[in-house]
Design an enzyme around this catalytic site. Structure first.
Site: not given
Ligand code: NAD
Ligand code: UD1
Length: 348
Positions: A11, A31, A84, A124-125, A148, A152, A176, A198, A291
């Site tokens: 993503y 990837d 993740k 990540s935050a 998880y 990080k 992030y 999410n 949750r």
């Molecule tokens: P994503 O799952 O869409 O992307 C991660 C990618 O890494 C995937 O395409 C997956 O196939 C690849 N991958 C996983 N393990 C691998 C491996 N061993 N070798 C090669 N490729 C591998 O997730 P995203 O949302 O794009 O997140 C990217 C990064 O950001 C992750 O490290 C995630 O933990 C971090 N992050 C995401 C969020 C979020 O809300 N999406 C928030 C904070 C941090």
């Molecule tokens: C979640 C993860 C966090 C991760 C982040 C991004 C948990 C406990 N935390 O955070 O570690 O870094 O995603 O991937 O899983 N909500 C609803 N209904 C839903 C989904 C979410 O009410 O179906 C609410 C949640 O309670 C929260 C807000 O929406 O208040 C955002 O949720 P979400 O998108 O899952 O993000 P985080 O909770 O911040």
């Protein structure tokens, strides 16, 4: 010299590819497609019209990864590859520790061997755990609440140790907040494998009729309307943050953490209202219990990124809702990959 982007089919990675290519960088994507589709690569080529290399490779596969360092002249690495899902990490901690931590270890060992000492890392935050107050600045105490989050935090510590052992390294730790939205073309976006955990993908899948209703996790938090508050950031703004961090590590040494957030918090019900207003769709919802592991309020103080990287989120909540919907509406079943079985690496 090229930029190696791990996790580039995912993503955040796919949006980062577009920004890197549009900025003129030579790009190599690695990837294993464990949580993404090859189709995202096809679409990136379509959006940018630029060539880049793709390797379907697991970063744990040292031999395969090493051959990429041998074949290419790599200047810096943006490391996004990782698993993740918080819930899954509780069920499968060893899988998470192995994939995220050992994967990063292998990558860093090869970077050291091939003298590539510049890395942007996706943290990540979540490393702030339960914040005592908001907004959160980078010097807040760090505390992870689940496997998880611990991966990080441990990787951040490992990268700091690496810098302290050799001051030639240059590392950006990007924390992030909550990335949502999609590229404005609607061609790339978030494509969760199963029912989304999410909020935004759950909302868009409800809007498109794949899910019946949204469950709002608790309305008894000490927030504006009782529902959880988060710092939602447009994924394109987030992707641009990687370019700013890259510019920084290409020109200076050290290890620094940066919050990538907007600095504004929105509650769940505010997001639902914004989505309904922007897209003209209706989101049926039901309030259910909290949750486990959720915090009431979490948003960034993004001042450090503004001052040191010259980065500021530009897109607002309407842009985020419109673009998240644009992607979902045009791709109700995500990427629907027809190329998935191709087990090769190639130039797009
Ligand atoms: P994503 O799952 O869409 O992307 C991660 C990618 O890494 C995937 O395409 C997956 O196939 C690849 N991958 C996983 N393990 C691998 C491996 N061993 N070798 C090669 N490729 C591998 O997730 P995203 O949302 O794009 O997140 C990217 C990064 O950001 C992750 O490290 C995630 O933990 C971090 N992050 C995401 C969020 C979020 O809300 N999406 C928030 C904070 C941090
Ligand atoms: C979640 C993860 C966090 C991760 C982040 C991004 C948990 C406990 N935390 O955070 O570690 O870094 O995603 O991937 O899983 N909500 C609803 N209904 C839903 C989904 C979410 O009410 O179906 C609410 C949640 O309670 C929260 C807000 O929406 O208040 C955002 O949720 P979400 O998108 O899952 O993000 P985080 O909770 O911040």
């Amino acid at each position: 010299m090229a930029i190696l982007l791990t996790g580039g089919a995912g993503y955040i990675g796919s949006h980062t590819c577009v920004e890197l290519l549009n900025a003129g960088y030579k790009l190599i994507v690695v990837d294993d497609l464990s949580n993404s589709k090859l189709n995202s690569m096809v679409r990136i080529k379509e959006i940018t019209g630029k060539d880049f290399k793709f390797y379907k490779t697991d970063i744990l596969d040292r031999e395969a990864l090493e051959s990429i360092f041998v074949e290419n002249s790599i200047e810096a690495v943006i490391h996004l590859a990782g698993l993740k899902s918080v819930g899954e990490s509780v069920q499968m901690p060893l899988h998470y520790y192995h994939n995220n931590i050992t994967g990063t270890l292998v990558l860093c060992e090869l970077m050291k061997k091939y003298n590539v000492k510049k890395m942007v890392f996706s943290s990540s935050a979540t490393v702030y755990g339960v914040p005592e107050y908001v907004p959160i600045s980078e010097d807040f105490p760090l505390r992870a609440m689940n496997p998880y989050g611990r991966t990080k935090l441990m990787i951040e510590e490992m990268l700091r140790d690496l810098y302290h052992s050799d001051h030639d390294w240059s590392i950006s730790l990007l924390r992030y907040f909550n990335p949502i939205g999609a590229h404005e073309s609607g061609r790339i976006g978030e494509d969760p494998k199963s029912i989304p955990n999410n909020l935004m993908p759950y909302i868009t899948q409800t809007a498109v009729g794949k899910l019946e209703e949204l469950y709002v996790f608790g309305n008894d938090y000490p927030t504006v309307d009782g529902t959880g508050v988060r710092d939602y950031i447009h994924v394109v703004d987030l992707a641009k943050g990687h370019l700013k961090a890259l510019e920084k590590i290409l020109t200076s040494k050290g290890v620094e953490a940066y919050n990538l957030g907007t600095g504004k918090g929105y509650s769940v019900l505010q997001i639902v209202a914004a989505f309904e207003k922007t897209t003209g769709t209706k989101i049926p919802y039901k309030i259910v219990k909290r949750r486990q592991g959720d915090v009431a309020s979490c948003y960034a103080d993004p001042t450090k990124a503004r001052k040191e990287l010259g980065w500021l989120a530009e897109k607002g909540i309407e842009d985020m809702c419109r673009d998240a919907w644009g992607w979902q509406e045009k791709n109700p079943s995500g990427y629907e990959d027809v190329l998935q079985d191709r087990n090769t690496s190639f130039v797009f």
